[in-house]
Design an enzyme around this catalytic site. Structure first.
Site, mmCIF file in Angstrom:
data_model
loop_
_atom_site.group_PDB
_atom_site.id
_atom_site.type_symbol
_atom_site.label_atom_id
_atom_site.label_comp_id
_atom_site.label_asym_id
_atom_site.label_seq_id
_atom_site.Cartn_x
_atom_site.Cartn_y
_atom_site.Cartn_z
ATOM 1 N N SER A 103 0.835 -1.195 0.000
ATOM 2 C CA SER A 103 0.000 0.000 0.000
ATOM 3 C C SER A 103 0.874 1.252 0.000
ATOM 4 O O SER A 103 1.575 1.504 -0.980
ATOM 5 C CB SER A 103 -0.966 -0.043 1.193
ATOM 6 O OG SER A 103 -1.960 0.944 1.070
ATOM 7 N N HIS A 211 -8.492 0.771 -0.414
ATOM 8 C CA HIS A 211 -8.421 -0.239 -1.484
ATOM 9 C C HIS A 211 -9.804 -0.820 -1.799
ATOM 10 O O HIS A 211 -9.958 -2.018 -2.022
ATOM 11 C CB HIS A 211 -7.413 -1.344 -1.122
ATOM 12 C CG HIS A 211 -6.030 -0.806 -0.901
ATOM 13 N ND1 HIS A 211 -5.267 -0.317 -1.943
ATOM 14 C CD2 HIS A 211 -5.307 -0.628 0.222
ATOM 15 C CE1 HIS A 211 -4.112 0.126 -1.448
ATOM 16 N NE2 HIS A 211 -4.121 -0.037 -0.143
#
Length: 322
Positions: A103, A211
């Site tokens: 991430s 996400h």
């Protein structure tokens, strides 16, 4: 449908060393404090401080857990520690054959792969965290780690518990761990349904449903910002989270925009790196979360969490070159 690019990687170099850059959520007051006086780490923190107009090293040393948990603080502090530690290892001859971030860590990995300057990265992270925070405020969400679950099971659970709301697999971590993201009510329904099947779960301390489609409102302004950012080709593979494939200068912007709403393909990335000859997964940053995920995926895989002076010195001893 899977986003994974099935193209195998070229064989890695002889050492098979992979640097993994930590993601948000691993932060803790005082993290990496005994690394801050290493010259390369100090320079990276000074760069972050100059870009942001605040003392980032003081943030790491002195902030309360609540202050450090704020997305805008956490992302900068974690990235500075990952990037600075990576540079310090390389300066001592510990040079990775591939880079993988989780991430936020994907941006740190791009810096260590020389795809992005430090200055550009810290400004980018500040803008990314701002836009993600605004999206989370406008579209509240939550994330929960489901344990001992397969992807088909997680997809079916999300489809059943969504009830017309957003609910998707968001982090495909491997070893039976999948993080779901969605509206708070949908996440609660999924947790209750999984518990009813004797499954275990752990709610993540995040401020949004990252996400997932809940971040979609951040995509257009982030794309507009990235249009003014320069990217270069990397000398070693920098594995992207969206497709589990090496990033390119031309594709970096699209990847980072898609990354906001796409699942993190961590397990697939580790498997692909192992197939290419990865022999050591060294997490640079803090918390050891990624090193532990590698252990879940393959208990025999050599791994290290470089997060303090003793673990730093140990990796230099093993992989450093005079």
């Amino acid at each position: 449908m899977s986003n994974i690019d099935e193209t195998p990687l070229e064989p890695l170099g002889a050492s098979g060393l992979v640097f993994m850059a930590s993601g948000q959520g691993s932060q803790k007051p005082g993290m990496g404090a005994d690394l801050l006086d290493i010259p390369e780490v100090a320079r990276t923190f000074a760069c972050a401080s100059e870009v942001l107009g605040r003392d980032v090293a003081a943030l790491v040393r002195d902030a309360s857990p609540e202050e450090l948990a704020d997305t805008r603080n956490a992302q900068i502090a974690i990235a500075a520690l990952s990037i600075g530690t990576g540079w310090a290892l390389m300066a001592r001859g510990v040079v990775p054959d591939a880079l993988l971030g989780f991430s936020l860590g994907q941006i740190s990995a791009m810096v260590l792969g020389d795809m992005l300057t430090e200055e550009a990265a810290f400004a980018l992270i500040a803008e990314r965290s701002r836009l993600m925070g605004e999206a989370a405020d406008a579209n509240p969400g939550a994330m929960s780690a489901l344990l001992k679950i397969t992807l088909p099971e997680a997809e079916a659970l999300c489809a059943e518990a969504a009830e017309g709301e957003v609910l998707v697999p968001a982090n495909l971590n491997g070893g039976g761990q999948i993080v779901i993201a969605g509206t708070p009510a949908a996440v609660v329904r999924a947790e209750e349904a999984w518990a009813a099947q004797k499954g275990r779960f752990s709610r993540l301390a995040t401020s949004g449903g990252f996400h997932s489609p809940l971040m979609a409102s951040a995509q257009e302004p982030f794309a507009a910002y990235l249009a003014g950012v320069a990217f270069r080709e990397s000398a070693v593979p920098v594995i992207g989270n969206v497709h589990a494939a090496p990033l390119t200068a031309a594709g970096a912007r699209d990847e980072l925009v898609a990354h906001l709403v796409s699942p993190v393909q961590f397990e697939a990335s580790v498997a692909k790196l192992q197939a290419a000859g990865a022999r050591m997964f060294a997490e640079v940053g803090f918390g050891g979360v990624l090193a532990n995920l590698v252990k879940r995926i393959d208990r025999t895989a050599p791994r290290a969490a470089v997060q303090d002076r003793s673990s730093f010195d140990a990796l230099v001893e093993e992989f450093g070159k005079e």
